[in-house]
Motif scaffolding. Structure first.
Motif, PDB file in Angstrom:
ATOM      1  N   GLU A   1      33.179  40.288  39.099  1.00 15.16           N
ATOM      2  CA  GLU A   1      34.005  39.087  39.156  1.00 15.16           C
ATOM      3  C   GLU A   1      34.879  38.897  37.925  1.00 15.16           C
ATOM      4  OE1 GLU A   1      33.627  36.272  37.179  1.00 15.16           O
ATOM      5  OE2 GLU A   1      31.679  36.598  36.258  1.00 15.16           O
ATOM      6  N   ARG A   2      34.529  39.564  36.828  1.00 12.76           N
ATOM      7  CA  ARG A   2      35.312  39.383  35.597  1.00 12.76           C
ATOM      8  C   ARG A   2      36.198  40.583  35.261  1.00 12.76           C
ATOM      9  NH1 ARG A   2      29.730  38.922  32.388  1.00 12.76           N
ATOM     10  NH2 ARG A   2      29.368  37.843  34.349  1.00 12.76           N
ATOM     11  N   ALA A   3      35.993  41.714  35.923  1.00 12.45           N
ATOM     12  CA  ALA A   3      36.752  42.917  35.584  1.00 12.45           C
ATOM     13  C   ALA A   3      38.147  42.913  36.195  1.00 12.45           C
ATOM     14  CB  ALA A   3      35.991  44.164  36.035  1.00 12.45           C
ATOM     15  N   THR A   4      38.323  42.207  37.308  1.00  9.95           N
ATOM     16  CA  THR A   4      39.616  42.169  37.992  1.00  9.95           C
ATOM     17  C   THR A   4      40.411  40.954  37.547  1.00  9.95           C
ATOM     18  OG1 THR A   4      38.691  43.273  39.935  1.00  9.95           O
ATOM     19  CG2 THR A   4      40.741  42.069  40.239  1.00  9.95           C
ATOM     20  N   ASP A   5      41.700  41.136  37.299  1.00  8.57           N
ATOM     21  CA  ASP A   5      42.564  40.024  36.921  1.00  8.57           C
ATOM     22  C   ASP A   5      42.897  39.209  38.161  1.00  8.57           C
ATOM     23  OD1 ASP A   5      44.407  38.249  35.954  1.00  8.57           O
ATOM     24  OD2 ASP A   5      45.749  39.735  35.085  1.00  8.57           O
ATOM     25  N   TRP A   6      42.222  38.094  38.348  1.00 10.32           N
ATOM     26  CA  TRP A   6      42.382  37.274  39.549  1.00 10.32           C
ATOM     27  C   TRP A   6      43.709  36.503  39.564  1.00 10.32           C
ATOM     28  CZ3 TRP A   6      42.766  32.360  37.646  1.00 10.32           C
ATOM     29  CH2 TRP A   6      42.134  32.104  36.410  1.00 10.32           C
TER      30      TRP A   6
ATOM     31  N   THR B   1      35.242  40.674  45.235  1.00  9.19           N
ATOM     32  CA  THR B   1      36.425  40.434  46.062  1.00  9.19           C
ATOM     33  C   THR B   1      36.557  38.967  46.424  1.00  9.19           C
ATOM     34  OG1 THR B   1      36.324  42.672  46.974  1.00  9.19           O
ATOM     35  CG2 THR B   1      37.582  41.050  48.219  1.00  9.19           C
ATOM     36  N   SER B   2      35.455  38.338  46.829  1.00  9.36           N
ATOM     37  CA  SER B   2      35.529  36.913  47.161  1.00  9.36           C
ATOM     38  C   SER B   2      35.893  36.082  45.937  1.00  9.36           C
ATOM     39  CB  SER B   2      34.208  36.427  47.766  1.00  9.36           C
ATOM     40  OG  SER B   2      33.126  36.566  46.866  1.00  9.36           O
ATOM     41  N   ALA B   3      35.419  36.482  44.759  1.00  9.61           N
ATOM     42  CA  ALA B   3      35.768  35.754  43.534  1.00  9.61           C
ATOM     43  C   ALA B   3      37.252  35.913  43.206  1.00  9.61           C
ATOM     44  CB  ALA B   3      34.914  36.246  42.368  1.00  9.61           C
ATOM     45  N   THR B   4      37.763  37.139  43.318  1.00 12.80           N
ATOM     46  CA  THR B   4      39.176  37.383  43.034  1.00 12.80           C
ATOM     47  C   THR B   4      40.071  36.577  43.968  1.00 12.80           C
ATOM     48  OG1 THR B   4      38.734  39.623  42.218  1.00 12.80           O
ATOM     49  CG2 THR B   4      40.976  39.152  42.950  1.00 12.80           C
ATOM     50  N   ILE B   5      39.764  36.627  45.266  1.00 15.18           N
ATOM     51  CA  ILE B   5      40.591  35.911  46.239  1.00 15.18           C
ATOM     52  C   ILE B   5      40.451  34.404  46.069  1.00 15.18           C
ATOM     53  CG2 ILE B   5      40.926  35.452  48.693  1.00 15.18           C
ATOM     54  CD1 ILE B   5      40.152  38.385  49.219  1.00 15.18           C
TER      55      ILE B   5
END
Length: 379
Positions: free
Chosen positions: A165-170, A204-208
């Motif tokens: 949840e923290r590795a992708t720039d949301w 994925t749910s966190a990013t979206i």
């Protein structure tokens, strides 16, 4: 006692190797085209459009390609991964396939710790990318075993269930949410009413979910979760943090424990999907799209049907988007093998009939109850 040095410093990291590693990952991203957003024919619902984003088109064949790239960048820039680091991951297979690909690109050893029940096709793909598979009988033990192996080798445990949840720039940077909205821009409903996703790590749910809030979109997020998983149980009752009993046969989504990367407050609705419904829906969608689909995609489609049935009953219009997470070819010896399915007591005939009828506009998908959406206080 020795006095600490006033000008003490850490050993100089190998910045040259790091620069080359980051350049290699960046070049791979530049070579990678975006994945297709496919429209699913939906009869009898003139005001509702259904789309699936085909993540099986990535170089490693699944949605987890995005996550693996982000996790490697995160580990490199945090100083956790160096020239000689052994990278270790706990996975049900798809993340391990993608991480093995990036590890091979950087010339690093890779060990995947997976349940013994992992599809043989995934194991073969990990080996193809130079990775080594280590199996455990209890799926709940993969995390602890991966941490043990990493400690024993002086390596780095990637730990997707904590860091996804923290590795992708949301906020953007061509993440999956930004890609979806860009591809919908010229459709009749450019801002979807719902996005439906499963959760394994929750990344994925966190990013979206974060992107929707950051951009101020009214789009709501629905979780498609295997019946055996803890995530939907926790959403219904926050005191529940683990699930007991048999695990789901659907790889990649659902967990027996509440993972750190899963952010429940971003979820507006959830649908608990039986395994037979997931596998049956995947087979029907494969016939409709002409693309093989894994079981997690079937779970997504089953939840979409619940959402769309509710929209139609209320006279609502709009678009619904979900993900084709990976190809069913990874499960030819499991989910696509009728003998394997039958041996696990699963009968796919009724869910296949129900999904075919739903797509044809003949009847609602049927009997799985759908919990009501969360109140706006949780959004």
């Amino acid at each position: 006692m020795q006095e600490p040095s006033i000008d003490g410093h850490r050993p100089t990291p190998d910045r040259s190797w790091l620069r080359d590693a980051l350049d290699a990952v960046g070049a791979e991203a530049a070579r990678s085209a975006d994945t297709h957003l496919l429209r699913v024919p939906l009869a009898g619902r003139a005001g509702i459009d259904l789309y699936v984003k085909d993540e099986s088109a990535h170089a490693t064949g699944s949605l987890k390609h995005r996550l693996a790239r982000s996790l490697f960048l995160y580990g490199l820039c945090n100083g956790w991964i160096g020239r000689d680091t052994t990278v270790v991951e706990a996975s049900s297979g798809s993340t391990a396939v993608s991480e093995a690909y990036f590890a091979q690109m950087l010339g690093l050893p890779f060990v995947a710790v997976m349940p013994a029940s992992t599809a043989a096709e995934k194991v073969a793909q990990i080996a193809r990318f130079g990775g080594r598979s280590h199996f455990v009988d209890d799926p709940a033990a993969v995390h602890a075993e991966a941490a043990r192996i990493a400690a024993g080798t002086g390596g780095h445990f990637m730990d997707q269930f904590t860091h996804a949840e923290r590795a992708t720039d949301w906020r953007g940077n061509n993440n999956i949410a930004q890609s979806i909205f860009g591809q919908l821009a010229r459709e009749r409903f450019p801002v979807p009413a719902w996005i439906v996703v499963g959760a394994g790590t929750g990344g994925t749910s966190a990013t979206i979910g974060r992107y929707l809030r950051y951009r101020g979109h009214p789009t709501r997020l629905c979780l498609a979760d295997p019946e055996a998983s803890v995530f939907h149980r926790h959403l219904a009752d926050p005191a529940v943090t683990s699930a007991r009993g048999p695990c789901s046969v659907v790889e990649g989504i659902g967990r027996a424990r509440l993972e750190p990367s899963f952010l429940p407050l971003l979820i507006d609705r959830w649908v608990a999907v039986p395994d037979a419904a997931s596998l049956g829906a995947a087979r029907v969608l494969a016939e409709v799209l002409g693309r093989s689909c894994g079981g997690s995609t079937g779970a997504n489609l089953w939840a979409c049907a619940q959402v769309i049935d509710g929209m139609a009953a209320r006279g609502e219009s709009g678009s619904v988007v979900t993900l084709l997470c990976d190809s069913g070819e990874r499960y030819r010896s499991t989910h696509l093998d009728d003998a394997w399915v039958s041996a696990r007591g699963l009968d796919l005939r009724e869910p296949m009939r129900a999904m075919a009828a739903f797509l044809a506009g003949v009847a609602p998908v049927g009997p799985t109850p759908a919990p009501p959406p969360r109140s706006s206080a949780h959004a």
